[in-house]
Scaffold this motif. Structure first.
Motif, mmCIF file in Angstrom:
data_model
loop_
_atom_site.group_PDB
_atom_site.id
_atom_site.type_symbol
_atom_site.label_atom_id
_atom_site.label_comp_id
_atom_site.label_asym_id
_atom_site.label_seq_id
_atom_site.Cartn_x
_atom_site.Cartn_y
_atom_site.Cartn_z
ATOM 1 N N ARG A 202 0.832 -1.212 0.000
ATOM 2 C CA ARG A 202 0.000 0.000 0.000
ATOM 3 C C ARG A 202 0.859 1.250 0.000
ATOM 4 O O ARG A 202 0.599 2.206 -0.748
ATOM 5 C CB ARG A 202 -0.935 0.007 1.216
ATOM 6 N N GLU A 203 1.881 1.263 0.844
ATOM 7 C CA GLU A 203 2.748 2.442 0.928
ATOM 8 C C GLU A 203 3.506 2.635 -0.390
ATOM 9 O O GLU A 203 3.648 3.765 -0.886
ATOM 10 C CB GLU A 203 3.742 2.279 2.087
ATOM 11 N N GLY A 204 3.988 1.543 -0.950
ATOM 12 C CA GLY A 204 4.728 1.633 -2.198
ATOM 13 C C GLY A 204 3.880 2.142 -3.347
ATOM 14 O O GLY A 204 4.314 2.990 -4.141
ATOM 15 N N LEU A 205 2.655 1.640 -3.436
ATOM 16 C CA LEU A 205 1.753 2.095 -4.501
ATOM 17 C C LEU A 205 1.406 3.565 -4.336
ATOM 18 O O LEU A 205 1.197 4.276 -5.326
ATOM 19 C CB LEU A 205 0.481 1.241 -4.495
ATOM 20 N N GLY A 206 1.360 4.036 -3.094
ATOM 21 C CA GLY A 206 1.105 5.450 -2.855
ATOM 22 C C GLY A 206 2.209 6.325 -3.430
ATOM 23 O O GLY A 206 1.945 7.384 -4.000
#
Length: 240
Positions: free
Chosen positions: A102-106
């Motif tokens: 999730r953090e990476g896709l953000g």
């Protein structure tokens, strides 16, 4: 603003002076748009050397322990990582992988560079270990290229446990961006994720020349730690 102060005024010039890194393939990193830089992880110094030489800003997913240390030292470390744009990720528990994704896709949704170490942890012996499939999931969901990167010499410059780096030659190599658009919409297929991750790790291996171990680094570390603890508790008696 602090990120650029570190990069161009404080840390960047110091790292270039101490390590004098040799850079290869920098032109292969996309000049704009979202992309993943996937590299091997040999040293604590890796976190700072790559951002120092890249022309674009890069954000790494850093382990949460860097942000939760006790005392003044812990607070300073946390402030440093946050100011440098690094994102804390809790690696414990069954939902740790999803949180990292999730953090990476953000980061990728903002057309930025995301730095990932697919091994999931630093190599404790200089070898390259099996990659985790989170990098493949992010590459497919975001539809972005993956640029393989190899850090060479950083293990010798700052091996695990060493706080002050040695003066040692370092090289940073970037490879051709890997395009996985042919697998679009298949991020739910385990075999596909494994194939993509293995292709990424092979590209890193080709650049780094490391010995490869087809096991997860965390598992090997845990086994070796358990063996050392067992030897400490139950030392062998000398033979007569």
């Amino acid at each position: 603003m602090f990120y650029y102060l570190l990069k161009y005024v404080v840390l960047g010039p110091l790292l270039r002076l101490v390590f004098r890194p040799r850079i290869e393939g920098l032109e292969l990193v996309p000049a704009s748009g979202a992309a993943i830089i996937a590299g091997n992880h040999l040293s604590f110094s890796d976190h700072f050397l790559m951002p120092a030489i890249l022309k674009r800003r890069i954000t790494f997913l850093a382990k949460a322990e860097y942000f939760t240390g006790p005392g003044v030292k812990g607070r300073l470390t946390a402030a440093f990582f946050r100011s440098a744009g690094q994102i804390p990720v809790d690696r414990s528990g069954k939902d740790a992988g999803q949180a990292a994704i999730r953090e990476g896709l953000g980061v990728l949704s903002k057309d930025e560079l995301l730095g990932i170490y697919p091994e999931g942890t630093r190599s404790h012996d200089g070898r390259l270990y099996k990659g985790k499939v989170g990098v493949a999931v992010m590459a497919l969901r975001a539809g972005v290229p993956v640029v393989p990167c190899a850090m060479i010499g950083t293990f010798e410059a700052q091996p695990p446990g060493k706080k002050i780096p040695n003066i040692h030659p370092v090289a940073i190599r970037f490879g051709e961006p890997l395009d996985f658009s042919r697998y679009a919409g298949m991020e739910g297929e385990k075999a596909v994720l494994r194939a993509i991750t293995d292709e990424i790790m092979y590209a890193i291996l080709t650049l780094s020349g490391q010995e490869y171990v087809d096991r997860y680094a965390a598992e090997v570390k845990a086994e070796e730690a358990a063996a050392k603890e067992k030897a400490r508790k139950f030392p062998r008696l000398p033979r007569r």
